[in-house]
Design a protein around this motif. Structure first.
Motif, PDB file in Angstrom:
ATOM      1  N   PRO A  95       8.625  10.186  -6.652  1.00 40.61           N
ATOM      2  CA  PRO A  95       9.693   9.381  -7.688  1.00 40.61           C
ATOM      3  C   PRO A  95       9.916   8.129  -7.119  1.00 40.61           C
ATOM      4  O   PRO A  95       9.521   7.670  -5.962  1.00 40.61           O
ATOM      5  CB  PRO A  95      10.934  10.588  -7.598  1.00 40.61           C
ATOM      6  CG  PRO A  95      10.841  11.332  -6.500  1.00 40.61           C
ATOM      7  CD  PRO A  95       9.327  11.381  -6.058  1.00 40.61           C
ATOM      8  N   ASN A  96      11.004   7.436  -7.813  1.00 41.80           N
ATOM      9  CA  ASN A  96      11.328   6.064  -7.612  1.00 41.80           C
ATOM     10  C   ASN A  96      10.256   5.113  -7.518  1.00 41.80           C
ATOM     11  O   ASN A  96      10.374   4.177  -6.665  1.00 41.80           O
ATOM     12  CB  ASN A  96      12.138   6.244  -6.044  1.00 41.80           C
ATOM     13  CG  ASN A  96      13.166   7.301  -6.076  1.00 41.80           C
ATOM     14  OD1 ASN A  96      13.747   7.460  -7.385  1.00 41.80           O
ATOM     15  ND2 ASN A  96      13.494   8.153  -5.013  1.00 41.80           N
ATOM     16  N   VAL A  97       9.322   5.131  -8.560  1.00 42.65           N
ATOM     17  CA  VAL A  97       8.347   4.065  -8.736  1.00 42.65           C
ATOM     18  C   VAL A  97       8.522   3.576 -10.191  1.00 42.65           C
ATOM     19  O   VAL A  97       8.750   4.330 -10.957  1.00 42.65           O
ATOM     20  CB  VAL A  97       7.093   4.525  -8.624  1.00 42.65           C
ATOM     21  CG1 VAL A  97       6.060   3.186  -8.856  1.00 42.65           C
ATOM     22  CG2 VAL A  97       6.847   4.935  -7.072  1.00 42.65           C
ATOM     23  N   ARG A  98       9.057   2.434 -10.307  1.00 40.86           N
ATOM     24  CA  ARG A  98       9.373   1.997 -11.649  1.00 40.86           C
ATOM     25  C   ARG A  98       8.082   1.990 -12.672  1.00 40.86           C
ATOM     26  O   ARG A  98       6.883   1.917 -12.172  1.00 40.86           O
ATOM     27  CB  ARG A  98       9.680   0.415 -11.850  1.00 40.86           C
ATOM     28  CG  ARG A  98      11.062   0.211 -11.214  1.00 40.86           C
ATOM     29  CD  ARG A  98      11.210  -1.627 -11.413  1.00 40.86           C
ATOM     30  NE  ARG A  98      12.559  -1.748 -11.092  1.00 40.86           N
ATOM     31  CZ  ARG A  98      12.824  -2.394  -9.631  1.00 40.86           C
ATOM     32  NH1 ARG A  98      11.814  -2.948  -9.181  1.00 40.86           N
ATOM     33  NH2 ARG A  98      14.109  -2.806  -9.180  1.00 40.86           N
TER      34      ARG A  98
ATOM     35  N   LEU B 257       8.624  18.496  -2.547  1.00 41.79           N
ATOM     36  CA  LEU B 257       8.314  17.032  -2.658  1.00 41.79           C
ATOM     37  C   LEU B 257       9.486  16.080  -2.478  1.00 41.79           C
ATOM     38  O   LEU B 257       9.276  14.846  -2.025  1.00 41.79           O
ATOM     39  CB  LEU B 257       7.520  16.534  -3.964  1.00 41.79           C
ATOM     40  CG  LEU B 257       6.419  17.243  -4.419  1.00 41.79           C
ATOM     41  CD1 LEU B 257       5.985  17.294  -5.723  1.00 41.79           C
ATOM     42  CD2 LEU B 257       5.489  16.992  -3.403  1.00 41.79           C
ATOM     43  N   VAL B 258      10.787  16.493  -2.937  1.00 39.01           N
ATOM     44  CA  VAL B 258      11.749  15.601  -2.824  1.00 39.01           C
ATOM     45  C   VAL B 258      12.422  15.551  -1.281  1.00 39.01           C
ATOM     46  O   VAL B 258      12.481  14.458  -0.847  1.00 39.01           O
ATOM     47  CB  VAL B 258      13.056  16.414  -3.713  1.00 39.01           C
ATOM     48  CG1 VAL B 258      14.323  15.631  -3.121  1.00 39.01           C
ATOM     49  CG2 VAL B 258      12.851  16.294  -5.132  1.00 39.01           C
ATOM     50  N   ALA B 259      11.913  16.636  -0.472  1.00 36.56           N
ATOM     51  CA  ALA B 259      12.099  16.776   0.854  1.00 36.56           C
ATOM     52  C   ALA B 259      11.310  15.772   1.569  1.00 36.56           C
ATOM     53  O   ALA B 259      11.598  15.097   2.661  1.00 36.56           O
ATOM     54  CB  ALA B 259      12.157  18.253   1.480  1.00 36.56           C
ATOM     55  N   LEU B 260      10.243  15.589   1.134  1.00 43.00           N
ATOM     56  CA  LEU B 260       9.148  14.769   1.828  1.00 43.00           C
ATOM     57  C   LEU B 260       9.128  13.258   1.394  1.00 43.00           C
ATOM     58  O   LEU B 260       8.787  12.219   1.917  1.00 43.00           O
ATOM     59  CB  LEU B 260       7.829  15.178   1.203  1.00 43.00           C
ATOM     60  CG  LEU B 260       7.190  16.281   1.890  1.00 43.00           C
ATOM     61  CD1 LEU B 260       5.858  16.851   1.301  1.00 43.00           C
ATOM     62  CD2 LEU B 260       6.966  16.307   3.444  1.00 43.00           C
ATOM     63  N   ASP B 261       9.996  12.930   0.252  1.00 44.27           N
ATOM     64  CA  ASP B 261      10.287  11.590  -0.068  1.00 44.27           C
ATOM     65  C   ASP B 261      11.511  10.796   0.778  1.00 44.27           C
ATOM     66  O   ASP B 261      12.838  11.520   0.548  1.00 44.27           O
ATOM     67  CB  ASP B 261      10.714  11.668  -1.589  1.00 44.27           C
ATOM     68  CG  ASP B 261      11.041  10.294  -2.177  1.00 44.27           C
ATOM     69  OD1 ASP B 261      10.707   9.090  -1.446  1.00 44.27           O
ATOM     70  OD2 ASP B 261      11.464  10.173  -3.240  1.00 44.27           O
ATOM     71  N   ALA B 262      11.135   9.960   1.468  1.00 44.71           N
ATOM     72  CA  ALA B 262      12.249   9.328   2.278  1.00 44.71           C
ATOM     73  C   ALA B 262      13.366   8.905   1.378  1.00 44.71           C
ATOM     74  O   ALA B 262      14.337   8.809   1.859  1.00 44.71           O
ATOM     75  CB  ALA B 262      11.630   8.127   2.863  1.00 44.71           C
ATOM     76  N   ASP B 263      13.427   8.508   0.105  1.00 47.84           N
ATOM     77  CA  ASP B 263      14.428   8.097  -0.528  1.00 47.84           C
ATOM     78  C   ASP B 263      14.758   9.056  -1.520  1.00 47.84           C
ATOM     79  O   ASP B 263      15.901   8.797  -2.398  1.00 47.84           O
ATOM     80  CB  ASP B 263      13.905   6.960  -1.647  1.00 47.84           C
ATOM     81  CG  ASP B 263      13.509   5.710  -0.759  1.00 47.84           C
ATOM     82  OD1 ASP B 263      14.124   5.484   0.160  1.00 47.84           O
ATOM     83  OD2 ASP B 263      12.400   5.178  -1.122  1.00 47.84           O
TER      84      ASP B 263
ATOM     85  N   HIS C 108       0.750  -1.304  -0.011  1.00 44.75           N
ATOM     86  CA  HIS C 108       0.012  -0.008  -0.105  1.00 44.75           C
ATOM     87  C   HIS C 108       0.853   1.420  -0.124  1.00 44.75           C
ATOM     88  O   HIS C 108       0.544   2.407  -0.627  1.00 44.75           O
ATOM     89  CB  HIS C 108      -0.941   0.021   1.196  1.00 44.75           C
ATOM     90  CG  HIS C 108      -0.159   0.150   2.575  1.00 44.75           C
ATOM     91  ND1 HIS C 108       0.195  -0.575   3.369  1.00 44.75           N
ATOM     92  CD2 HIS C 108      -0.088   1.424   3.211  1.00 44.75           C
ATOM     93  CE1 HIS C 108       0.719  -0.268   4.539  1.00 44.75           C
ATOM     94  NE2 HIS C 108       0.609   0.892   4.533  1.00 44.75           N
ATOM     95  N   GLN C 109       2.014   1.219   0.586  1.00 40.20           N
ATOM     96  CA  GLN C 109       2.884   2.260   0.503  1.00 40.20           C
ATOM     97  C   GLN C 109       3.480   2.759  -1.057  1.00 40.20           C
ATOM     98  O   GLN C 109       3.364   3.850  -1.259  1.00 40.20           O
ATOM     99  CB  GLN C 109       4.459   2.051   1.101  1.00 40.20           C
ATOM    100  CG  GLN C 109       4.169   1.878   2.652  1.00 40.20           C
ATOM    101  CD  GLN C 109       3.923   0.476   3.193  1.00 40.20           C
ATOM    102  OE1 GLN C 109       3.664  -0.411   2.459  1.00 40.20           O
ATOM    103  NE2 GLN C 109       4.036   0.335   4.242  1.00 40.20           N
ATOM    104  N   THR C 110       3.430   1.635  -1.741  1.00 38.99           N
ATOM    105  CA  THR C 110       3.724   2.098  -3.157  1.00 38.99           C
ATOM    106  C   THR C 110       2.441   2.577  -3.962  1.00 38.99           C
ATOM    107  O   THR C 110       2.759   3.747  -4.666  1.00 38.99           O
ATOM    108  CB  THR C 110       4.195   0.716  -4.011  1.00 38.99           C
ATOM    109  OG1 THR C 110       5.320  -0.088  -3.495  1.00 38.99           O
ATOM    110  CG2 THR C 110       4.329   0.933  -5.572  1.00 38.99           C
TER     111      THR C 110
END
Length: 356
Positions: free
Chosen positions: A34-37, A308-314, A23-25
């Motif tokens: 970002p970082n989803v294939r 958005l980048v700052a909120l993205d853990a990766d 569900h996280q994906t």
């Protein structure tokens, strides 16, 4: 009666099961992170369509622990630059499916900025954006340690990973270079407030360009961004024929041009003028104003992307190059030529008295 399984509204977990992901994906796809294939994102979107899944804001907050709200702090004024940045942050946030809670600082001191940040945190915002208009606000943003990302729109000589800006320094150098290349050797500067980072960067660019060309540096006059302050300064500037003035914003340039008209001076025949910002009215003045354009729409998008980048853990946070500013040449500047003694009598620039 129990709700019929066939008519029950789909949940994010149903989407995850159908797509064969966590569900996280699914949440990352919904939030545009970002970082989803690409193939994985396609499966998730097909599952969303098949199940007619439509997440509510409350459901999203429960799953992501986020409210999809950005806090926005703006200066307590209506200057063109900060107002334009705020507008385009709102537009970019809406495109990213975020809402914006905006507040204005009650003052320019550090405690007022800190209080505004704390007020937004009580509203459970996911991140805070600060439109920096003075040095105390910048100091708070640089030092504060809170539970959410804080991103600043600020003009500084060395940007940090959460600072987004337009290149005021190179914009100022382009303005001065334009005047110098037209033969002006006396290029004055009407600066903004001494405590404003934008104004400081424009002063730095003006000084460095004059120094690089070995031209005289006369200490700038400081206004307060208003046309009234430009008008007041314009009444006393020493402007022999062939002078030029680089003005730190278009509003002050408008006031300066009005004062010069009252003194009997003509733009650009007697004085060439360059402003900064390219406000919507700049091209409709008499004469149309040469100025430095800031792309506030691009800045708004860059700020939200930084959030958005700052909120993205990766997400990988980087130090970005300031966005470029663009010189727009119009009719308020022209090459230096001989004084036209046959023209309508104009005033002596230093005294305001009619020329003999």
């Amino acid at each position: 009666m129990a709700e019929d399984e066939g008519t029950r509204a789909a949940t994010i977990f149903d989407v995850a099961r159908l797509a064969g992901v966590s569900h996280q994906t699914v949440s990352r796809v919904l939030n545009g992170l970002p970082n989803v294939r690409p193939a994985t994102e396609q499966r998730v979107r097909e599952a969303i369509a098949q199940l007619h899944y439509s997440p509510s804001p409350a459901a999203r907050a429960l799953v992501t622990r986020r409210t999809r709200t950005i806090g926005l702090i703006t200066p307590n004024n209506v200057d063109h630059g900060p107002a334009s940045i705020a507008m385009h942050v709102n537009i970019a946030a809406r495109e990213a499916r975020y809402s914006v809670d905006a507040v204005s600082t009650a003052g320019a001191d550090a405690s007022a900025v800190r209080a505004s940040i704390e007020a937004l945190l009580r509203q459970r915002v996911d991140a805070v954006v600060v439109v920096v208009a003075d040095v105390p606000a910048l100091e708070v943003v640089s030092a504060i340690d809170v539970s959410v990302p804080v991103v600043a729109s600020a003009s500084v000589p060395r940007p940090g990973p959460r600072i987004v800006s337009i290149d005021q320094y190179r914009g100022a150098r382009a303005a001065v270079a334009h005047l110098a290349e037209q033969g002006h050797t006396r290029i004055l500067h009407v600066a903004g407030p001494a405590g404003a980072p934008d104004a400081n960067e424009r002063v730095r660019g003006w000084r460095d360009e004059l120094a690089a060309r070995r031209l005289e540096i006369i200490e700038p006059e400081h206004g307060d961004w208003t046309a009234a302050s430009g008008f007041g300064i314009g009444g006393t500037l020493d402007l022999p024929h062939g002078s030029a003035v680089f003005v730190s914003n278009d509003q002050m340039a408008i006031g300066l041009m009005s004062a010069l008209r009252q003194r009997g001076l003509h733009v650009p025949e007697d004085v060439s003028i360059v402003g900064f910002d390219d406000i919507p009215e700049a091209g409709y003045l008499f004469p149309p104003l040469t100025t430095v354009r800031q792309d506030f729409a691009a800045l708004g998008r860059a700020i939200v992307q930084k959030v958005l980048v700052a909120l993205d853990a990766d997400g990988e946070e980087t130090i970005d190059t300031p966005l470029p500013a663009q010189l727009v040449v119009r009719e308020s500047t022209r090459p230096v030529g001989p004084a036209d003694d046959a023209a309508t009598p104009t005033s002596d620039a230093s005294t305001g008295a009619p020329r003999a």
